[in-house]
Design an enzyme around this catalytic site. Structure first.
Site, mmCIF file in Angstrom:
data_model
loop_
_atom_site.group_PDB
_atom_site.id
_atom_site.type_symbol
_atom_site.label_atom_id
_atom_site.label_comp_id
_atom_site.label_asym_id
_atom_site.label_seq_id
_atom_site.Cartn_x
_atom_site.Cartn_y
_atom_site.Cartn_z
ATOM 1 N N GLY A 49 35.237 13.726 14.262
ATOM 2 C CA GLY A 49 36.532 13.954 13.633
ATOM 3 C C GLY A 49 36.347 14.318 12.175
ATOM 4 N N GLN A 54 38.606 15.246 3.563
ATOM 5 C CA GLN A 54 37.151 15.184 3.413
ATOM 6 C C GLN A 54 36.541 16.502 2.947
ATOM 7 O OE1 GLN A 54 36.902 13.337 7.537
ATOM 8 N NE2 GLN A 54 35.077 12.487 6.570
ATOM 9 N N CYS A 95 31.244 7.613 9.358
ATOM 10 C CA CYS A 95 32.097 8.624 8.741
ATOM 11 C C CYS A 95 31.211 9.677 8.087
ATOM 12 C CB CYS A 95 32.984 7.950 7.690
ATOM 13 S SG CYS A 95 34.078 9.092 6.829
ATOM 14 N N LEU A 96 31.573 10.947 8.245
ATOM 15 C CA LEU A 96 30.770 12.016 7.634
ATOM 16 C C LEU A 96 30.767 11.911 6.107
ATOM 17 C CD1 LEU A 96 31.738 15.089 9.859
ATOM 18 C CD2 LEU A 96 29.680 13.665 9.983
ATOM 19 N N HIS A 137 41.206 6.364 12.339
ATOM 20 C CA HIS A 137 40.246 6.549 11.248
ATOM 21 C C HIS A 137 40.603 7.805 10.433
ATOM 22 C CE1 HIS A 137 35.887 6.685 9.725
ATOM 23 N NE2 HIS A 137 36.347 7.885 9.434
ATOM 24 N N GLU A 138 40.875 8.912 11.141
ATOM 25 C CA GLU A 138 41.167 10.176 10.447
ATOM 26 C C GLU A 138 42.520 10.112 9.732
ATOM 27 O OE1 GLU A 138 38.745 12.065 10.070
ATOM 28 O OE2 GLU A 138 37.521 11.238 11.690
ATOM 29 N N HIS A 141 42.193 8.678 6.397
ATOM 30 C CA HIS A 141 41.706 9.629 5.384
ATOM 31 C C HIS A 141 42.872 10.338 4.711
ATOM 32 C CE1 HIS A 141 37.353 9.548 5.600
ATOM 33 N NE2 HIS A 141 37.340 9.729 6.904
HETATM 34 NI NI NI Z 1 35.757 9.483 8.207
#
Ligand code: NI
Length: 173
Positions: A49, A54, A95-96, A137-138, A141
């Protein structure tokens, strides 16, 4: 050589990750091209995701693919949680924007989300399991929240200094 369409991913503790995203005004060519580049960036980084936040675009847009085969694209534009199960479960997340860090976060085990898809059509998605966790989670963000903020201050500080050190070393290399 990286593909020119890959977008740089902000790394925690970059303060821009705490920006609250604004609604997408129109699903136009600009948004469609951003969606394509976000999918490419997410697949390239082996993520499941990616939120626009991000990649330093502060609009309410998320791309997701939790499939093993990497061919089940889900686009959520202006997502709203309509319902979240009171039953929660703690699961490991990564997480990226927080590379190499995995830790437990408690989330609802199922959610119902209303959002526009990549064509600007309103959809309702009933999600459970990994997809439900990923959506929550997304969506965090988009509110400027990174999953490490659910951890204890001690753990968070440790992660922060580890990542700052890694980024300093990467710059020196
Ligand atoms: Ni993340």
């Amino acid at each position: 050589m990286n593909s020119p369409s890959l977008l740089p991913i902000l790394r925690y503790p970059d303060p821009r990750l705490h920006t609250v995203a604004q609604p997408v005004k129109a699903v136009d060519d600009r948004i469609r091209s951003l969606i394509e580049r976000m999918f490419e960036t997410m697949y390239d980084a082996n993520g499941i995701g990616l939120a626009a936040t991000q990649v330093d675009v502060h609009e309410r847009l998320i791309v997701i693919d939790v499939s093993e085969t990497r061919d089940e694209r889900l686009v959520l534009i202006n997502p709203e949680i309509e319902w979240a199960s009171p039953e929660k479960r703690k699961g490991e997340e990564g997480c990226l924007s927080v590379p190499g860090i995995y830790d437990g976060v408690e989330r609802s085990i199922a959610v119902r989300v209303r959002a526009l898809d990549g064509n600007g059509v309103e959809r309702t998605i009933d999600a459970q399991g990994m997809l439900a966790v990923c959506i929550q989670h997304e969506m965090d963000h988009l509110l400027g929240k990174v999953f490490v903020e659910y951890l204890s201050p001690l753990k968070r500080d440790r992660i922060k200094s580890k990542l700052v050190k890694a980024q300093r070393e990467a710059l020196r290399a």
